[in-house]
Write an enzyme that holds these catalytic residues in place. Sequence first.
Site, mmCIF file in Angstrom:
data_model
loop_
_atom_site.group_PDB
_atom_site.id
_atom_site.type_symbol
_atom_site.label_atom_id
_atom_site.label_comp_id
_atom_site.label_asym_id
_atom_site.label_seq_id
_atom_site.Cartn_x
_atom_site.Cartn_y
_atom_site.Cartn_z
ATOM 1 N N LYS A 1 0.843 -1.201 0.000
ATOM 2 C CA LYS A 1 0.000 0.000 0.000
ATOM 3 C C LYS A 1 0.883 1.258 0.000
ATOM 4 C CE LYS A 1 -3.328 2.849 0.583
ATOM 5 N NZ LYS A 1 -4.128 3.170 -0.607
ATOM 6 N N GLY A 2 0.571 2.225 -0.847
ATOM 7 C CA GLY A 2 1.379 3.427 -1.001
ATOM 8 C C GLY A 2 1.712 4.082 0.335
ATOM 9 N N SER B 1 -10.825 6.347 -4.837
ATOM 10 C CA SER B 1 -10.203 7.592 -4.379
ATOM 11 C C SER B 1 -9.919 7.454 -2.877
ATOM 12 C CB SER B 1 -11.093 8.795 -4.659
ATOM 13 O OG SER B 1 -12.258 8.731 -3.875
ATOM 14 N N LEU C 1 -4.482 7.680 -0.460
ATOM 15 C CA LEU C 1 -3.222 7.277 0.188
ATOM 16 C C LEU C 1 -3.324 7.139 1.704
ATOM 17 C CD1 LEU C 1 -0.531 9.274 -1.837
ATOM 18 C CD2 LEU C 1 -0.828 6.791 -1.776
ATOM 19 N N ASN D 1 6.097 0.801 -2.038
ATOM 20 C CA ASN D 1 5.549 1.846 -2.898
ATOM 21 C C ASN D 1 5.539 3.144 -2.101
ATOM 22 O OD1 ASN D 1 3.108 3.550 -3.827
ATOM 23 N ND2 ASN D 1 3.386 2.136 -5.527
ATOM 24 N N CYS E 1 -0.279 9.215 -8.307
ATOM 25 C CA CYS E 1 -1.556 8.977 -7.634
ATOM 26 C C CYS E 1 -2.525 10.093 -8.016
ATOM 27 C CB CYS E 1 -1.408 8.940 -6.126
ATOM 28 S SG CYS E 1 -2.997 8.753 -5.303
ATOM 29 N N LYS F 1 6.736 4.236 -11.237
ATOM 30 C CA LYS F 1 5.392 3.868 -11.698
ATOM 31 C C LYS F 1 4.808 5.020 -12.501
ATOM 32 C CE LYS F 1 1.102 1.724 -10.074
ATOM 33 N NZ LYS F 1 0.473 1.078 -8.910
ATOM 34 N N GLY G 1 -9.153 -1.929 -13.686
ATOM 35 C CA GLY G 1 -9.992 -3.078 -14.023
ATOM 36 C C GLY G 1 -9.922 -3.405 -15.499
ATOM 37 N N THR H 1 -7.163 -4.827 -9.298
ATOM 38 C CA THR H 1 -8.616 -4.881 -9.169
ATOM 39 C C THR H 1 -9.185 -6.300 -9.123
ATOM 40 O OG1 THR H 1 -8.684 -2.788 -10.334
ATOM 41 C CG2 THR H 1 -10.748 -3.998 -10.194
#
Lengths: 303, 261
Positions: free
Chosen positions: A45-46, A70, A73, A99, A129, A164, A216, A265
């Site tokens: 997770k960021g 949304s 972060l 990340n 992001c 990224k 997705g 996803t």
Amino acid sequence: MPKLGVEICGVKFKNPVIAASGTFGFGREFDALYDISVLGGISVKGLTLQKRLGNPPPRIAETKSGILNSVGLQNPGVDAFINEDLPWLKQKDLVVIANIAGSTVEDYVKMAEKLAPTAVDMLEMNISCPNVKESGVAFGVKPEKIFEVTKAVCGAARQPVIVKLSPNAADIAENARAAEEAGAQALSLINTLTGMVVDVYRKRPVLFNNFGGMSGAAVRPIALRMVYQAAHAVKIPVIGMGGITSGEDAAAFMLCGARAVMVGTQNFSDPMAMPKIVSELHRYLEKTGVVDVNDIVDALVMN
Amino acid sequence: MKECLARVVDNSPLCDTMFQLTLRCDGLFEDGAEAGQFVNIAVNNPSLPLRRPISIYAIDRQKREIRLAVQAKGEGTLALLRSKKGDELSLLGALGNAFSWFVPNNAKRVFLVGGGVGVAPVRCAFDELSAKYDCSLFAGYRNVGLVYGLDGIEKERVFAVSDDGSFGEKALVTKPLGEQIEKNKPDVILACGPAPMLRAVSDLSEKHGIACAVSLEQRMGCGLGACLVCSCKVKAKTPEGYAYRRVCADGPIFDAREVIF
């Protein structure tokens, strides 16, 4: 038995299937369903320098074959990750990618410094992001900004640095080259596409934040095109993602030039998705008579 | 908690907008299921990537069946509405915490309060908790066409009202709840329903010094606590004065005093 092992920047992955950042937490929740050591890696997770509470809900909306998120972060901060989550993750047998996301170049550098002495295997710079006002767009879409932040982080990092890339960009190849020239050792793409879902009866966007990052299966064709373009613009390895739901989808990204893939996803649709994708990729190789997964990388024949 | 296949045993109407799915699911019972928990159910439509989180309406441990009360609202729940006896559906569950966690050890009387779709989990709790506690069910509906979840309960234990007076008294559910609190103060109140109802029930509980737990709803992603999508605001000693918690993994049931409605 086809071989599934891949190597990126000298880091060995037992297979090319990696959990995409943001959909998999720090791995603990999914580990309750299956041993996450069956995966090639996890991008956690960021992380941000300080703890972040994230955006108000709703943070997710659905669209045809896709979702928009949304989250903003939400994370406990890089120190809490190092102290509380990393020791647990390192008991597992998979590549751990941290990340990191910042709102200034200094934030990124400080995080790279904090992570340098840890057992983290690689860094992934989240410069794209779409859900955080100050970060997101500021770094992720302009080549000169990508160059600046990447160069600073590569100077401070001890681990290989993956940049990224955002698909919300004018020229993905130019951005890929900017990251490479700045010293990035690998690229990953695509991050989510900025979008919106509208509730016509309430006459409001579904997401509290109005806009969100779309991911997705619906984004897969865009992702494949961009991964192909990025992989052919640079010499450094590329990790592909965007709407992977099956082993065949994973193969498509590798044919386009990706050395490994990330799955996001689909973990929501099917919590057992990634172990399935590993075995489906294996079956695809058997079916097509390929003995080593590395042999399909960039094997696409264009018309 | 597991991902497992469930077989549709029955699919029948419940009220004007809701139907009930009876599902046989051996895997789910390996780790057990309790009132207040939910399942994240795949809707058998690949163009809808998200599972639907639905609370458990009834539990039959002998038959290894659960019942879900589903409101046919969007494409996902309409796909579930079309499922037929014998169909297989992938379930992830049982997820979240249970109402029983919020009942104090020495409790004797429990009031269960539901509004609309939120009647389903509290009816389940009524069935599960009645053997141990003196339970009463309070239910509010928009109108008579939306009434469900009251069958088989002794009349003196049910206090049902509607917004338009077409079923029971024309009142909010907090009216009979307030009256019964005055008569027979309960040790705990457990509630599920729309946010304004939960806020009112929470205020009423606080006024009378009664413990209260509320089951919350939010749009969900993974259902496991990994994606941080289904957040709810709770009071916290942060600089902001609040924090977000995960409805799926930290809830769905929270101590009402913690929740910022």
